[in-house]
Design a protein around this motif. Structure first.
Motif, PDB file in Angstrom:
ATOM      1  N   VAL A 103       0.621  -1.026  -0.093  1.00  0.00           N
ATOM      2  CA  VAL A 103       0.160  -0.120   0.002  1.00  0.00           C
ATOM      3  C   VAL A 103       0.792   1.143  -0.048  1.00  0.00           C
ATOM      4  CG1 VAL A 103      -2.004   1.292   0.999  1.00  0.00           C
ATOM      5  CG2 VAL A 103      -1.578  -1.219   1.513  1.00  0.00           C
ATOM      6  N   ALA A 104       0.907   2.100  -0.853  1.00  0.00           N
ATOM      7  CA  ALA A 104       1.867   2.967  -1.183  1.00  0.00           C
ATOM      8  C   ALA A 104       1.381   4.336  -1.638  1.00  0.00           C
ATOM      9  CB  ALA A 104       2.843   2.541  -2.119  1.00  0.00           C
ATOM     10  N   LEU A 105       2.068   5.442  -1.320  1.00  0.00           N
ATOM     11  CA  LEU A 105       1.592   6.841  -1.793  1.00  0.00           C
ATOM     12  C   LEU A 105       1.637   6.863  -3.239  1.00  0.00           C
ATOM     13  CD1 LEU A 105       3.971   8.810   0.770  1.00  0.00           C
ATOM     14  CD2 LEU A 105       1.299   8.736   0.663  1.00  0.00           C
ATOM     15  N   ASP A 106       0.827   7.802  -3.764  1.00  0.00           N
ATOM     16  CA  ASP A 106       0.708   7.859  -5.521  1.00  0.00           C
ATOM     17  C   ASP A 106       2.035   8.425  -5.822  1.00  0.00           C
ATOM     18  OD1 ASP A 106       0.346  10.444  -4.288  1.00  0.00           O
ATOM     19  OD2 ASP A 106      -1.541  10.763  -5.178  1.00  0.00           O
ATOM     20  N   ALA A 107       2.793   9.177  -5.112  1.00  0.00           N
ATOM     21  CA  ALA A 107       4.094   9.646  -5.473  1.00  0.00           C
ATOM     22  C   ALA A 107       4.903   8.670  -5.944  1.00  0.00           C
ATOM     23  CB  ALA A 107       4.789  10.675  -4.505  1.00  0.00           C
ATOM     24  N   LEU A 108       4.673   7.527  -5.322  1.00  0.00           N
ATOM     25  CA  LEU A 108       5.697   6.437  -5.760  1.00  0.00           C
ATOM     26  C   LEU A 108       5.273   5.396  -6.828  1.00  0.00           C
ATOM     27  CD1 LEU A 108       6.204   4.977  -1.862  1.00  0.00           C
ATOM     28  CD2 LEU A 108       7.738   6.447  -3.363  1.00  0.00           C
ATOM     29  N   ILE A 109       4.303   5.745  -7.544  1.00  0.00           N
ATOM     30  CA  ILE A 109       3.704   5.189  -8.888  1.00  0.00           C
ATOM     31  C   ILE A 109       5.074   5.032  -9.784  1.00  0.00           C
ATOM     32  CG2 ILE A 109       2.473   5.163 -10.856  1.00  0.00           C
ATOM     33  CD1 ILE A 109       0.292   6.551  -9.108  1.00  0.00           C
ATOM     34  N   PRO A 110       5.653   6.003 -10.069  1.00  0.00           N
ATOM     35  CA  PRO A 110       6.960   5.733 -10.941  1.00  0.00           C
ATOM     36  C   PRO A 110       7.972   4.722 -10.790  1.00  0.00           C
ATOM     37  CG  PRO A 110       6.632   8.382 -10.785  1.00  0.00           C
ATOM     38  CD  PRO A 110       5.804   7.572  -9.726  1.00  0.00           C
ATOM     39  N   LEU A 111       8.148   4.563  -9.246  1.00  0.00           N
ATOM     40  CA  LEU A 111       8.973   3.739  -8.979  1.00  0.00           C
ATOM     41  C   LEU A 111       8.576   2.046  -8.868  1.00  0.00           C
ATOM     42  CD1 LEU A 111      11.466   2.757  -7.218  1.00  0.00           C
ATOM     43  CD2 LEU A 111      10.078   3.343  -5.195  1.00  0.00           C
ATOM     44  N   ILE A 112       7.084   2.197  -8.676  1.00  0.00           N
ATOM     45  CA  ILE A 112       6.535   0.884  -8.994  1.00  0.00           C
ATOM     46  C   ILE A 112       6.559   0.522 -10.296  1.00  0.00           C
ATOM     47  CG2 ILE A 112       4.349  -0.116  -8.786  1.00  0.00           C
ATOM     48  CD1 ILE A 112       3.680   1.468  -6.167  1.00  0.00           C
ATOM     49  N   GLU A 113       6.314   1.427 -11.252  1.00  0.00           N
ATOM     50  CA  GLU A 113       6.212   1.101 -12.491  1.00  0.00           C
ATOM     51  C   GLU A 113       7.630   0.478 -12.701  1.00  0.00           C
ATOM     52  OE1 GLU A 113       5.646   3.230 -16.918  1.00  0.00           O
ATOM     53  OE2 GLU A 113       5.309   4.376 -15.003  1.00  0.00           O
ATOM     54  N   LYS A 114       8.902   1.150 -12.370  1.00  0.00           N
ATOM     55  CA  LYS A 114      10.103   0.617 -12.843  1.00  0.00           C
ATOM     56  C   LYS A 114      10.520  -0.663 -12.109  1.00  0.00           C
ATOM     57  CE  LYS A 114      14.781   2.506 -12.584  1.00  0.00           C
ATOM     58  NZ  LYS A 114      15.718   3.678 -11.979  1.00  0.00           N
ATOM     59  N   ALA A 115       9.934  -0.882 -10.986  1.00  0.00           N
ATOM     60  CA  ALA A 115      10.432  -2.097 -10.215  1.00  0.00           C
ATOM     61  C   ALA A 115       9.532  -3.075  -9.897  1.00  0.00           C
ATOM     62  CB  ALA A 115      11.225  -1.593  -8.838  1.00  0.00           C
ATOM     63  N   ALA A 116       8.280  -2.970 -10.384  1.00  0.00           N
ATOM     64  CA  ALA A 116       7.464  -3.835 -10.218  1.00  0.00           C
ATOM     65  C   ALA A 116       7.739  -5.497 -10.538  1.00  0.00           C
ATOM     66  CB  ALA A 116       6.187  -3.602 -10.636  1.00  0.00           C
ATOM     67  N   GLY A 117       8.332  -5.447 -11.436  1.00  0.00           N
ATOM     68  CA  GLY A 117       9.075  -6.825 -11.965  1.00  0.00           C
ATOM     69  C   GLY A 117       9.822  -7.531 -11.348  1.00  0.00           C
ATOM     70  N   ALA A 118      10.760  -6.677 -10.273  1.00  0.00           N
ATOM     71  CA  ALA A 118      11.563  -7.416  -9.485  1.00  0.00           C
ATOM     72  C   ALA A 118      10.760  -7.957  -8.278  1.00  0.00           C
ATOM     73  CB  ALA A 118      12.602  -6.184  -9.088  1.00  0.00           C
ATOM     74  N   PHE A 119       9.662  -7.865  -8.071  1.00  0.00           N
ATOM     75  CA  PHE A 119       9.067  -8.547  -6.990  1.00  0.00           C
ATOM     76  C   PHE A 119       8.000  -9.398  -7.303  1.00  0.00           C
ATOM     77  CE2 PHE A 119      10.469  -4.171  -5.978  1.00  0.00           C
ATOM     78  CZ  PHE A 119      11.462  -4.587  -5.131  1.00  0.00           C
ATOM     79  N   PRO A 120       7.997 -10.565  -7.951  1.00  0.00           N
ATOM     80  CA  PRO A 120       7.204 -11.509  -8.236  1.00  0.00           C
ATOM     81  C   PRO A 120       6.165 -12.124  -7.063  1.00  0.00           C
ATOM     82  CG  PRO A 120       9.370 -12.582  -8.233  1.00  0.00           C
ATOM     83  CD  PRO A 120       9.760 -11.166  -8.078  1.00  0.00           C
ATOM     84  N   SER A 121       6.490 -11.802  -5.710  1.00  0.00           N
ATOM     85  CA  SER A 121       5.858 -12.303  -4.864  1.00  0.00           C
ATOM     86  C   SER A 121       4.625 -11.306  -4.438  1.00  0.00           C
ATOM     87  CB  SER A 121       6.690 -12.883  -3.528  1.00  0.00           C
ATOM     88  OG  SER A 121       7.134 -11.395  -3.182  1.00  0.00           O
ATOM     89  N   ILE A 122       4.926 -10.134  -5.033  1.00  0.00           N
ATOM     90  CA  ILE A 122       3.882  -9.193  -4.445  1.00  0.00           C
ATOM     91  C   ILE A 122       2.777  -9.006  -5.815  1.00  0.00           C
ATOM     92  CG2 ILE A 122       3.623  -6.419  -4.299  1.00  0.00           C
ATOM     93  CD1 ILE A 122       6.300  -6.122  -3.524  1.00  0.00           C
ATOM     94  N   GLY A 123       1.560  -9.372  -5.238  1.00  0.00           N
ATOM     95  CA  GLY A 123       0.357  -9.401  -6.173  1.00  0.00           C
ATOM     96  C   GLY A 123      -0.035  -8.197  -6.587  1.00  0.00           C
ATOM     97  N   HIS A 124      -0.267  -7.316  -5.621  1.00  0.00           N
ATOM     98  CA  HIS A 124      -0.844  -6.012  -5.842  1.00  0.00           C
ATOM     99  C   HIS A 124      -0.403  -4.754  -5.127  1.00  0.00           C
ATOM    100  CE1 HIS A 124      -4.526  -8.141  -7.272  1.00  0.00           C
ATOM    101  NE2 HIS A 124      -4.373  -9.001  -6.346  1.00  0.00           N
TER     102      HIS A 124
END
Length: 521
Positions: A103-124
């Motif tokens: 659960v994250a702040l919207d300011a971190l959306i760019p970080l999530i977009e960049k790094a989401a692939g590195a965390f396969p265990s995170i579903g949402h």
């Protein structure tokens, strides 16, 4: 009894009482409990179950309170993370904690977009809207991410308002708090429902919290000091939490005046900024019955200056993440002792011991150890570190202390080498490892030096390779992508070599004599 069931009961017997105030809006206990129920149910709908881990990258907003209590309500474990950590620091915690949702702040959306692939265990990834552009940012995400990245406001509507708390054993882990580690990586202190509830209850009793209190929450709520003292303890007692998004003297004074606040808690840096604020006056604190300082030692001169200016008593205590956190506090029913961290709080025992674990005589310096229902169950996935920290039921704090004849404790020195910047712990090695990774740096050492505004600042000593050339600004720019801002060296010396003993160990105490003596390079 636990924190979740207590808030659930409070919503039944005083539904209209304000649970928290944020940005000009009051939210009642009934509405808070309903939001918690709905988000808890929604998390289950997303597949989050009892025992799963949910990380929060949130600041002082209602999203944090709702997410925390909703996660605990389904028996999952909450992982609060400082949202201003560097990507590397956040990445380590998300990997190590085995988080299944964020659960994250919207300011971190760019970080999530960049790094989401590195965390396969995170579903949402559940995004909390704090700006009008949140929806647009999500719409611009690649199609492959749109099923994983969701809006908090949409997720919560899928939940049920009548969702009942999941029965959870008091010894199950409720929260994992990551603390800076001397090994270069933070350690996850596992705090159980019993740990959190007992410390919130005992702190609330010790400090006389009641439903009539209105507690200023400008400390970062993801930090253990705030989590217990300005969130859990007030909510357990049916009081009102006054959430301030970020600290500023102007906002603190305005909130106290307008909302008739009764309790203020801060780190010494905050007290210093409030004291230095030109427009501050005694009327600003006239409704405050209790001012609390923690996080690091409050200079006695500042304590007296603040009390003289604002006509309010400031009381200090002591705690650490591994103890949920409070173990000592200056009593409110008698004169407090300046410079002391006070006496044992209810149900907690502190003791000063020698290297063999035997209690030392009063007035003699030794290591402070702690015992009570607030002591963590251990470090997550670190059995050896846990065994070293908890021995025969006692938590070894690593802090040197002494106790006077009246039972008051005093911290003589902090954990070896630790630096405290504005209440945040910085261990030199984590900074040094970043510096060592620079191709032009051959050696580095970091110490803390006094800082007028933040208590301490990070001071680095750097040895460059013979053919290398670096400026202080270049080193700081290099650190910026790898360390939180407060961990980046404020001051720097370039030396030809670092002082060492005969075994090659760097002599940190000797480094202070090198301050201001820079290499010609």
């Amino acid at each position: 009894m636990n924190l979740v069931s207590r808030v659930y009961e409070t919503a039944k017997w005083q539904p209209d009482k304000t649970a928290y105030h944020f940005m000009g809006k009051d939210t009642s206990y009934a509405d808070f409990d309903q939001s918690v129920s709905m988000f808890a149910s929604a998390l289950q709908n997303l597949g989050i179950q009892e025992g799963d881990h949910v990380a929060f990258l949130l600041g002082n907003t209602p999203h944090f309170l709702i997410s925390l209590y909703a996660t605990m309500r389904i028996g999952a474990t909450a992982i609060p993370v400082n949202p201003i950590y560097s990507p590397d620091e956040i990445s380590y915690i998300l990997h190590n904690s085995d988080a299944k949702a964020v659960v994250a702040l919207d300011a971190l959306i760019p970080l999530i977009e960049k790094a989401a692939g590195a965390f396969p265990s995170i579903g949402h990834y559940i995004i909390c809207e704090t700006s009008p552009e949140a929806g647009e940012k999500l719409a611009a995400l690649p199609e492959t991410l749109k099923t994983k990245v969701l809006l908090f406001s949409q997720v919560i509507t899928t939940g049920r308002p009548d969702f009942q708390p999941v029965p959870v054993d008091e010894n199950e882990t409720a929260v994992i708090l990551y603390t800076s580690g001397t090994t270069g990586h933070p350690k996850g202190a596992m705090l159980t429902h019993k740990n959190l509830y007992s410390n919130a209850r005992d702190v609330g009793d010790y400090l006389g919290f009641s439903e009539s209190d209105r507690v200023v929450a400008t400390l970062p709520v993801f930090h253990v000091f705030a989590l217990t003292v300005v969130v859990n303890a007030p909510l357990l007692k049916g009081a009102t939490v006054l959430l301030i998004p970020r600290f500023s003297p102007q906002d603190v004074f305005a909130t106290i005046r307008k909302e008739q606040a009764t309790v203020f808690a801060g780190v010494p840096t905050m007290f210093n900024f409030l004291y230095q604020y030109p427009e501050g006056n005694p009327e600003d604190f006239q409704t405050i019955r209790l001012a609390i300082s923690g996080g690091s030692s409050l200079p006695v001169a500042l304590l007296h200056n603040f009390e003289d200016k604002f006509n309010v008593r400031v009381s200090e205590g002591y705690g650490l993440s591994e103890a949920s956190p409070v173990t000592c506090f200056n009593p409110l029913d008698c004169d407090r002792v300046p410079g002391s961290i006070g006496t044992n709080i209810i149900n907690v025992e502190n003791k000063v011991v020698d290297e063999f674990g035997d209690e030392v005589p009063r007035g003699q310096v030794g290591e402070l150890i702690v015992k009570g229902p607030n002591v963590m169950k251990g470090y997550y996935k670190m059995p050896e570190e846990t065994a070293a920290a908890i021995r025969n039921g006692w938590l070894y704090t690593g802090d040197l202390a002494k106790q006077d004849e009246d039972g008051y404790f005093y911290i003589v020195d902090r954990k070896k080498d630790m630096i405290i910047v504005g209440g945040y712990n910085v261990y030199p090695r984590e900074v040094e490892e970043v510096l060592f990774a620079h191709p032009a740096i051959v050696e580095a050492a970091v110490i803390g030096v006094p800082d007028q505004d933040f208590g301490e600042a990070v001071h680095a000593f750097v040895v460059l390779k013979n053919d290398a050339s670096l400026t202080e600004e270049q080193v700081r720019d290099y650190c910026a992508g790898k360390l939180a801002k407060y961990k980046i060296p404020e001051q720097m010396e370039f030396l030809d070599e670092l002082p060492k003993n005969t075994t090659g160990k760097i002599l940190r105490r000797s480094l202070k004599t090198h301050i201001g003596v820079k290499s010609p390079r």
